[in-house]
Design a protein around this motif. Structure first.
Motif, PDB file in Angstrom:
ATOM      1  N   VAL A 161       0.843  -1.195   0.000  1.00 44.03           N
ATOM      2  CA  VAL A 161       0.000   0.000   0.000  1.00 44.03           C
ATOM      3  C   VAL A 161       0.878   1.245   0.000  1.00 44.03           C
ATOM      4  CG1 VAL A 161      -1.796   1.293   1.200  1.00 44.03           C
ATOM      5  CG2 VAL A 161      -1.840  -1.216   1.210  1.00 44.03           C
ATOM      6  N   ASP A 162       0.713   2.074  -1.040  1.00 41.97           N
ATOM      7  CA  ASP A 162       1.408   3.354  -1.153  1.00 41.97           C
ATOM      8  C   ASP A 162       0.405   4.464  -0.854  1.00 41.97           C
ATOM      9  OD1 ASP A 162       2.912   5.549  -1.724  1.00 41.97           O
ATOM     10  OD2 ASP A 162       3.451   4.951  -3.769  1.00 41.97           O
ATOM     11  N   ASN A 163       0.477   4.981   0.373  1.00 41.26           N
ATOM     12  CA  ASN A 163      -0.426   6.057   0.791  1.00 41.26           C
ATOM     13  C   ASN A 163       0.369   7.320   1.127  1.00 41.26           C
ATOM     14  OD1 ASN A 163      -3.026   7.116   1.419  1.00 41.26           O
ATOM     15  ND2 ASN A 163      -2.660   6.786   3.599  1.00 41.26           N
ATOM     16  N   ARG A 164       1.506   7.505   0.475  1.00 38.88           N
ATOM     17  CA  ARG A 164       2.316   8.687   0.739  1.00 38.88           C
ATOM     18  C   ARG A 164       1.547   9.942   0.337  1.00 38.88           C
ATOM     19  NH1 ARG A 164       7.319   7.521  -2.730  1.00 38.88           N
ATOM     20  NH2 ARG A 164       5.647   6.609  -3.981  1.00 38.88           N
ATOM     21  N   GLY A 165       1.521  10.897   1.241  1.00 34.56           N
ATOM     22  CA  GLY A 165       0.804  12.134   0.976  1.00 34.56           C
ATOM     23  C   GLY A 165      -0.697  12.025   1.132  1.00 34.56           C
ATOM     24  N   GLY A 166      -1.195  10.850   1.536  1.00 30.99           N
ATOM     25  CA  GLY A 166      -2.634  10.631   1.642  1.00 30.99           C
ATOM     26  C   GLY A 166      -3.133  10.688   3.076  1.00 30.99           C
ATOM     27  N   ALA A 167      -4.447  10.859   3.222  1.00 27.70           N
ATOM     28  CA  ALA A 167      -5.071  10.854   4.539  1.00 27.70           C
ATOM     29  C   ALA A 167      -5.233   9.419   5.032  1.00 27.70           C
ATOM     30  CB  ALA A 167      -6.431  11.539   4.470  1.00 27.70           C
ATOM     31  N   SER A 176     -13.234  -8.415   7.719  1.00 25.38           N
ATOM     32  CA  SER A 176     -11.885  -7.978   8.080  1.00 25.38           C
ATOM     33  C   SER A 176     -11.665  -6.539   7.614  1.00 25.38           C
ATOM     34  CB  SER A 176     -10.834  -8.884   7.443  1.00 25.38           C
ATOM     35  OG  SER A 176     -10.969 -10.222   7.892  1.00 25.38           O
ATOM     36  N   SER A 177     -10.872  -5.808   8.369  1.00 25.89           N
ATOM     37  CA  SER A 177     -10.582  -4.425   7.991  1.00 25.89           C
ATOM     38  C   SER A 177      -9.176  -4.055   8.440  1.00 25.89           C
ATOM     39  CB  SER A 177     -11.600  -3.463   8.611  1.00 25.89           C
ATOM     40  OG  SER A 177     -11.519  -3.486  10.026  1.00 25.89           O
ATOM     41  N   ILE A 178      -8.596  -3.091   7.735  1.00 21.06           N
ATOM     42  CA  ILE A 178      -7.252  -2.586   8.031  1.00 21.06           C
ATOM     43  C   ILE A 178      -7.293  -1.070   7.966  1.00 21.06           C
ATOM     44  CG2 ILE A 178      -4.863  -2.431   7.230  1.00 21.06           C
ATOM     45  CD1 ILE A 178      -5.166  -5.232   6.057  1.00 21.06           C
ATOM     46  N   THR A 179      -6.703  -0.411   8.950  1.00 23.99           N
ATOM     47  CA  THR A 179      -6.569   1.039   8.927  1.00 23.99           C
ATOM     48  C   THR A 179      -5.209   1.403   8.352  1.00 23.99           C
ATOM     49  OG1 THR A 179      -8.023   1.327  10.834  1.00 23.99           O
ATOM     50  CG2 THR A 179      -6.546   3.144  10.300  1.00 23.99           C
ATOM     51  N   ILE A 180      -5.206   2.205   7.291  1.00 23.75           N
ATOM     52  CA  ILE A 180      -3.975   2.634   6.634  1.00 23.75           C
ATOM     53  C   ILE A 180      -3.587   3.991   7.196  1.00 23.75           C
ATOM     54  CG2 ILE A 180      -2.848   3.112   4.439  1.00 23.75           C
ATOM     55  CD1 ILE A 180      -3.852   0.214   4.785  1.00 23.75           C
ATOM     56  N   ALA A 181      -2.421   4.084   7.795  1.00 26.56           N
ATOM     57  CA  ALA A 181      -1.980   5.338   8.401  1.00 26.56           C
ATOM     58  C   ALA A 181      -1.779   6.410   7.332  1.00 26.56           C
ATOM     59  CB  ALA A 181      -0.687   5.122   9.180  1.00 26.56           C
ATOM     60  N   ARG A 182      -2.015   7.653   7.710  1.00 22.38           N
ATOM     61  CA  ARG A 182      -1.800   8.757   6.773  1.00 22.38           C
ATOM     62  C   ARG A 182      -0.326   8.841   6.396  1.00 22.38           C
ATOM     63  NH1 ARG A 182       0.372  13.309   8.870  1.00 22.38           N
ATOM     64  NH2 ARG A 182      -0.563  14.550   7.195  1.00 22.38           N
ATOM     65  N   LEU A 243      -0.623  -4.307  -5.549  1.00 20.72           N
ATOM     66  CA  LEU A 243      -0.051  -3.006  -5.229  1.00 20.72           C
ATOM     67  C   LEU A 243      -1.178  -1.989  -5.254  1.00 20.72           C
ATOM     68  CD1 LEU A 243       2.214  -0.892  -4.865  1.00 20.72           C
ATOM     69  CD2 LEU A 243       2.538  -0.943  -7.356  1.00 20.72           C
ATOM     70  N   LEU A 244      -1.395  -1.311  -4.137  1.00 22.52           N
ATOM     71  CA  LEU A 244      -2.468  -0.331  -4.013  1.00 22.52           C
ATOM     72  C   LEU A 244      -1.871   1.066  -3.923  1.00 22.52           C
ATOM     73  CD1 LEU A 244      -5.404   0.595  -3.432  1.00 22.52           C
ATOM     74  CD2 LEU A 244      -4.980   0.077  -1.014  1.00 22.52           C
ATOM     75  N   ASP A 245      -2.220   1.916  -4.874  1.00 27.16           N
ATOM     76  CA  ASP A 245      -1.821   3.321  -4.880  1.00 27.16           C
ATOM     77  C   ASP A 245      -3.065   4.144  -4.577  1.00 27.16           C
ATOM     78  OD1 ASP A 245      -0.853   5.855  -5.307  1.00 27.16           O
ATOM     79  OD2 ASP A 245      -0.825   5.676  -7.494  1.00 27.16           O
ATOM     80  N   THR A 246      -3.164   4.685  -3.368  1.00 25.18           N
ATOM     81  CA  THR A 246      -4.375   5.391  -2.973  1.00 25.18           C
ATOM     82  C   THR A 246      -4.619   6.636  -3.812  1.00 25.18           C
ATOM     83  OG1 THR A 246      -3.121   6.561  -1.244  1.00 25.18           O
ATOM     84  CG2 THR A 246      -4.309   4.549  -0.600  1.00 25.18           C
ATOM     85  N   SER A 247      -3.558   7.189  -4.432  1.00 25.12           N
ATOM     86  CA  SER A 247      -3.744   8.356  -5.301  1.00 25.12           C
ATOM     87  C   SER A 247      -4.218   7.965  -6.689  1.00 25.12           C
ATOM     88  CB  SER A 247      -2.436   9.144  -5.411  1.00 25.12           C
ATOM     89  OG  SER A 247      -1.501   8.455  -6.246  1.00 25.12           O
TER      90      SER A 247
END
Length: 308
Positions: A161-167, A176-182, A243-247
């Motif tokens: 998971v690529d959440n760079r710069g994301g909320a 099941s659930s996962i919290t992705i840190a900002r 591969l997950l890119d949140t942007s």
């Protein structure tokens, strides 16, 4: 016989214990100090529960309770897992504890996308090779019960998971659930779904993929031997990795890098690196290879174990 040192790794780069105490007392008997241990081979660890004779003793739901453990080879971590412990106390007659047919039954459950399933919990002192009469010290006896996710037939889906710069974001797969840190980039795992109702992978409530049920039913090809990006194992249908890119805007390359010792380098000549590229979108299904470096460049040199 000459030794041969060859290692292949894959790297993705971007282009652009808490402690709880419970008491369950009967009217008489010795005090049993029971340490409950839960081990998960994926991060984040799926929630788990322990029961005694059907009554809940403890639950493991807070990821901050877990400590990471590693097994290393040379300068590389080849395997890691995560452990947490909680303590409970109860009273029971010593004769009951020393009689196998009368002992309290310790069981466990693990949460998957399709709900809670039975885990394999066991009291270490009551294994057949260790089972001896308990002797109290100051009116107390100590027992330890373990449950390992690795002992339960649960397959996993791997998510880079690529959440760079994301909320902060939330991923859901069934129950099941996962919290992705900002502003973060990490590797996560979900237990693979084993029912049709739990195949929808959602990001912040919006479906981004359907995870095939077949993942929960078959062995992975990853890690079963040398698998080049360009050989017959390239078929992404064999892969459990995404591969997950949140942007949804970045582009990536998946590169295979081969390391050899000085002798092999002279005899093999120049080695080319295989590369796959992924264009901008939210979710990419990766080739079925093990990725050792995520959003960082692989080192120029590695230490390898001698193989004869």
């Amino acid at each position: 016989m000459r030794s041969k040192l060859v290692a292949t790794i894959v790297v993705i780069i971007v282009l652009g214990g808490g402690f709880l105490l419970y008491r369950h007392f009967s009217n008489s008997g010795v005090v049993v100090q029971l340490t409950l241990g839960y081990q998960s081979d994926i991060w984040p660890p799926p929630p788990a529960k322990f029961f005694m004779d059907g009554r809940e003793l403890a639950s493991f739901t807070n990821v901050s309770e877990f400590q990471r453990k590693t097994a290393e080879q040379g300068d590389r971590v080849v395997y890691d897992w995560f452990e947490a412990e909680q303590e409970v106390e109860f009273q029971a007659p010593l004769s009951q504890l020393n009689t196998p047919a009368e002992r309290p039954r310790i069981t466990g459950q693990i949460l998957t996308p399709c709900g809670w399933i039975d885990g394999k919990a066991y009291v270490k002192q009551w294994l057949s090779t260790l089972d001896k009469p308990l002797t109290p010290a100051n009116g107390k006896v100590a027992l330890g019960a373990d449950m390992r996710m690795a002992d339960t037939p649960i397959r996993s889906v791997e998510l880079f998971v690529d959440n760079r710069g994301g909320a902060e974001a939330r991923l859901e797969l069934g129950q099941s659930s996962i919290t992705i840190a900002r502003d973060s980039a990490h590797k996560y795992y979900f237990p693979a779904p084993s029912c049709a109702e739990a195949t929808s992978l959602k990001l912040n409530g919006q479906e981004i993929a359907q995870i095939p049920l077949e993942y929960a039913k078959r062995e992975s090809t990853v890690g079963s031997g040398y698998a080049s990006l360009m050989n017959e194992n390239r078929n992404k249908d064999l892969s459990w990795s995404y591969l997950l890119d949140t942007s949804g805007k970045r582009c990536y390359q998946l590169t295979e890098k081969t390391y050899v010792n000085a002798y092999e380098a002279r005899s093999m000549g120049r080695l080319e690196s295989d590369t796959l590229r992924y264009s901008s979108k939210v979710l990419h299904h990766l080739a079925p290879v093990e990725v050792y470096y995520f959003l960082e460049r692989a080192p120029d040199k590695v230490k390898l174990e001698q193989q004869i």
